[in-house]
Design an enzyme around this catalytic site. Structure first.
Site, PDB file in Angstrom:
ATOM      1  N   SER A 145       0.869  -1.180   0.000  1.00  0.00           N
ATOM      2  CA  SER A 145       0.000   0.000   0.000  1.00  0.00           C
ATOM      3  C   SER A 145       0.902   1.225   0.000  1.00  0.00           C
ATOM      4  CB  SER A 145      -0.846  -0.015   1.276  1.00  0.00           C
ATOM      5  OG  SER A 145      -1.438   1.246   1.514  1.00  0.00           O
ATOM      6  N   TYR A 158      -1.135  -0.881  10.617  1.00  0.00           N
ATOM      7  CA  TYR A 158      -1.303  -1.265   9.209  1.00  0.00           C
ATOM      8  C   TYR A 158      -0.149  -0.709   8.371  1.00  0.00           C
ATOM      9  CZ  TYR A 158      -3.474  -1.277   4.525  1.00  0.00           C
ATOM     10  OH  TYR A 158      -3.739  -1.463   3.196  1.00  0.00           O
TER      11      TYR A 158
HETATM   12  N1  LIG Z   1      -8.847  -0.576   0.087  1.00  0.00           N
HETATM   13  C1  LIG Z   1      -7.782   0.211   0.130  1.00  0.00           C
HETATM   14  O1  LIG Z   1      -7.904   1.459   0.246  1.00  0.00           O
HETATM   15  C2  LIG Z   1      -6.404  -0.346  -0.037  1.00  0.00           C
HETATM   16  C3  LIG Z   1      -5.344   0.520  -0.332  1.00  0.00           C
HETATM   17  C4  LIG Z   1      -4.063   0.011  -0.485  1.00  0.00           C
HETATM   18  C5  LIG Z   1      -3.827  -1.338  -0.339  1.00  0.00           C
HETATM   19  N2  LIG Z   1      -4.863  -2.164  -0.049  1.00  0.00           N
HETATM   20  C6  LIG Z   1      -4.562  -3.590   0.135  1.00  0.00           C
HETATM   21  O2  LIG Z   1      -5.260  -4.336  -0.841  1.00  0.00           O
HETATM   22  C7  LIG Z   1      -5.490  -5.656  -0.345  1.00  0.00           C
HETATM   23  C8  LIG Z   1      -6.939  -6.029  -0.583  1.00  0.00           C
HETATM   24  O3  LIG Z   1      -7.756  -5.179   0.194  1.00  0.00           O
HETATM   25  P1  LIG Z   1      -9.216  -4.732  -0.249  1.00  0.00           P
HETATM   26  O4  LIG Z   1      -9.238  -3.268  -0.230  1.00  0.00           O
HETATM   27  O5  LIG Z   1      -9.615  -5.461  -1.480  1.00  0.00           O
HETATM   28  O6  LIG Z   1     -10.031  -5.232   1.026  1.00  0.00           O
HETATM   29  P2  LIG Z   1     -11.284  -6.204   1.186  1.00  0.00           P
HETATM   30  O7  LIG Z   1     -12.321  -5.918   0.166  1.00  0.00           O
HETATM   31  O8  LIG Z   1     -11.639  -6.095   2.618  1.00  0.00           O
HETATM   32  O9  LIG Z   1     -10.665  -7.640   0.871  1.00  0.00           O
HETATM   33  C9  LIG Z   1      -9.783  -8.280   1.742  1.00  0.00           C
HETATM   34  C10 LIG Z   1      -9.645  -9.715   1.296  1.00  0.00           C
HETATM   35  O10 LIG Z   1      -8.711 -10.356   2.176  1.00  0.00           O
HETATM   36  C11 LIG Z   1      -9.290 -11.578   2.628  1.00  0.00           C
HETATM   37  N3  LIG Z   1      -8.832 -11.908   3.964  1.00  0.00           N
HETATM   38  C12 LIG Z   1      -8.777 -11.092   5.049  1.00  0.00           C
HETATM   39  N4  LIG Z   1      -8.371 -11.777   6.138  1.00  0.00           N
HETATM   40  C13 LIG Z   1      -8.172 -13.062   5.725  1.00  0.00           C
HETATM   41  C14 LIG Z   1      -7.779 -14.248   6.377  1.00  0.00           C
HETATM   42  N5  LIG Z   1      -7.505 -14.281   7.691  1.00  0.00           N
HETATM   43  N6  LIG Z   1      -7.693 -15.374   5.658  1.00  0.00           N
HETATM   44  C15 LIG Z   1      -7.979 -15.377   4.332  1.00  0.00           C
HETATM   45  N7  LIG Z   1      -8.346 -14.288   3.668  1.00  0.00           N
HETATM   46  C16 LIG Z   1      -8.464 -13.138   4.344  1.00  0.00           C
HETATM   47  C17 LIG Z   1     -10.789 -11.322   2.612  1.00  0.00           C
HETATM   48  O11 LIG Z   1     -11.490 -12.559   2.466  1.00  0.00           O
HETATM   49  P3  LIG Z   1     -12.396 -13.270   3.592  1.00  0.00           P
HETATM   50  O12 LIG Z   1     -12.945 -12.190   4.476  1.00  0.00           O
HETATM   51  O13 LIG Z   1     -13.448 -13.984   2.786  1.00  0.00           O
HETATM   52  O14 LIG Z   1     -11.463 -14.191   4.267  1.00  0.00           O
HETATM   53  C18 LIG Z   1     -10.945 -10.482   1.369  1.00  0.00           C
HETATM   54  O15 LIG Z   1     -11.072 -11.292   0.232  1.00  0.00           O
HETATM   55  C19 LIG Z   1      -5.084  -5.629   1.135  1.00  0.00           C
HETATM   56  O16 LIG Z   1      -3.819  -6.193   1.308  1.00  0.00           O
HETATM   57  C20 LIG Z   1      -5.038  -4.149   1.458  1.00  0.00           C
HETATM   58  O17 LIG Z   1      -4.142  -3.861   2.503  1.00  0.00           O
HETATM   59  C21 LIG Z   1      -6.134  -1.716   0.096  1.00  0.00           C
END
Ligand SMILES: NC(=O)c1ccc[n+]([C@@H]2O[C@H](COP(=O)([O-])OP(=O)(O)OC[C@H]3O[C@@H](n4cnc5c(N)ncnc54)[C@H](OP(=O)(O)O)[C@@H]3O)[C@@H](O)[C@H]2O)c1
Length: 269
Positions: A145, A158
């Site tokens: 990120s 985070y």
């Molecule tokens: N959204 C943002 O603003 C942003 C910005 C920069 C980087 N990111 C990064 O992008 C990545 C994806 O995030 P997102 O924004 O798409 O969030 P999201 O919609 O909340 O998705 C998170 C995913 O991670 C999975 N996950 C979480 N805990 C888990 C566990 N213990 N075991 C297996 N799977 C798990 C969830 O699946 P289940 O709940 O079904 O397990 C879900 O599919 C993350 O690494 C985040 O840090 C996000």
């Protein structure tokens, strides 16, 4: 090395049940013709993804796993590498806490550390030698990120976990030179996903990138085996500014924006 070519090959995506991971899995299948090993806890979401993608002519293997547990991570790796060869992995699953640092708590921190860091190291240290041995020019992408590029107040833990991924991924990039396997670190800014759905993010929504655009950029960076990839002109500019502006200045701007957003959410309660 040549750019990656996903067509007809297996790519593992963690966090494929929502947000960025789900969208990258979709685009890998639909636009690049990849078969997908889809990993997350919510089995019904993974099954729905399989139903959606298989009619396009690819195969999807849903694997339900809690990546906070090392035995689940190992089970996923064993399963993903026992049949047809795996070509790539997008290590995307992650969780955050947006609020005062002490609200996270010790248990919350352990959950974040095991999901965002420990599982990624486990996958990486087992998959890179495997991919190297396959000799197909495969690769791994770590989803960090912009919070890993400079300190982010109110997402302190985070931000630390994501900084780990930047240093880890970029260090390994150099270690892998000449080995016919690559690692890319992806560092997006805010994205409109489940992670940013809560009221606390309300005042920050105009900063969020649409998930399909972010996924496309990430996959492009992965395909091209980029060292550190930031998506979008605005975030590239901010990443550059955070390198040249004195760090306390840029972090205090983030602190002010986030403090205001958290205060607005509190007033709305
Ligand atoms: N959204 C943002 O603003 C942003 C910005 C920069 C980087 N990111 C990064 O992008 C990545 C994806 O995030 P997102 O924004 O798409 O969030 P999201 O919609 O909340 O998705 C998170 C995913 O991670 C999975 N996950 C979480 N805990 C888990 C566990 N213990 N075991 C297996 N799977 C798990 C969830 O699946 P289940 O709940 O079904 O397990 C879900 O599919 C993350 O690494 C985040 O840090 C996000």
């Amino acid at each position: 090395m040549k750019p990656m070519d996903f067509r007809g090959r297996w790519v593992l995506v963690t966090g494929a049940s929502s947000g960025l991971g789900q969208e990258m899995a979709r685009q890998l299948a639909r636009d690049h013709g990849a078969n997908i090993v889809a990993v997350a806890r919510r089995a019904e979401r993974l099954e729905a993804l399989k139903q959606e993608l298989e009619p396009t002519g690819v195969k999807v293997l849903p694997l339900t796993a809690d990546l906070q547990k090392t035995e689940d991570v190992d089970r996923v790796i064993d399963r993903a590498t026992e049949g047809e060869p795996l070509y790539g992995a997008v290590l995307n699953a992650g969780i955050t806490h947006f609020g005062d640092y002490h609200e996270l708590g010790w248990e919350g921190f352990q959950r974040m550390l095991s999901t965002n860091v420990t599982s990624v190291v486990r996958f990486t240290e087992r998959l890179l030698p495997y991919l190297e041995k396959q000799g197909e020019g495969g690769g791994v992408m770590l989803v960090s990120s912009m919070a890993g590029l400079s300190p982010v107040p109110y997402q302190a833990a985070y931000s630390g976990t994501k900084a780990f991924l930047v240093h880890y991924g970029c260090s390994l990039y150099h270690e892998l030179q000449g080995k016919n396997v690559s690692i890319t670190t992806f560092a997006p800014g805010g994205i409109a996903t489940e992670m940013t759905e809560g009221e606390r993010f309300n005042s920050l929504r105009s900063w969020l990138m649409p998930v399909d655009r972010c996924a496309r950029s990430g996959l492009d960076g992965f395909r091209q085996r980029k060292y550190l990839h930031v998506p979008g002109v605005l975030y590239k500019l901010l990443a550059t500014l955070s390198n040249v502006a004195p760090e306390p200045f840029s972090s205090s701007r983030v602190a002010a924006e986030y403090r205001a957003s958290l205060a607005a959410a509190k007033r709305a309660e």
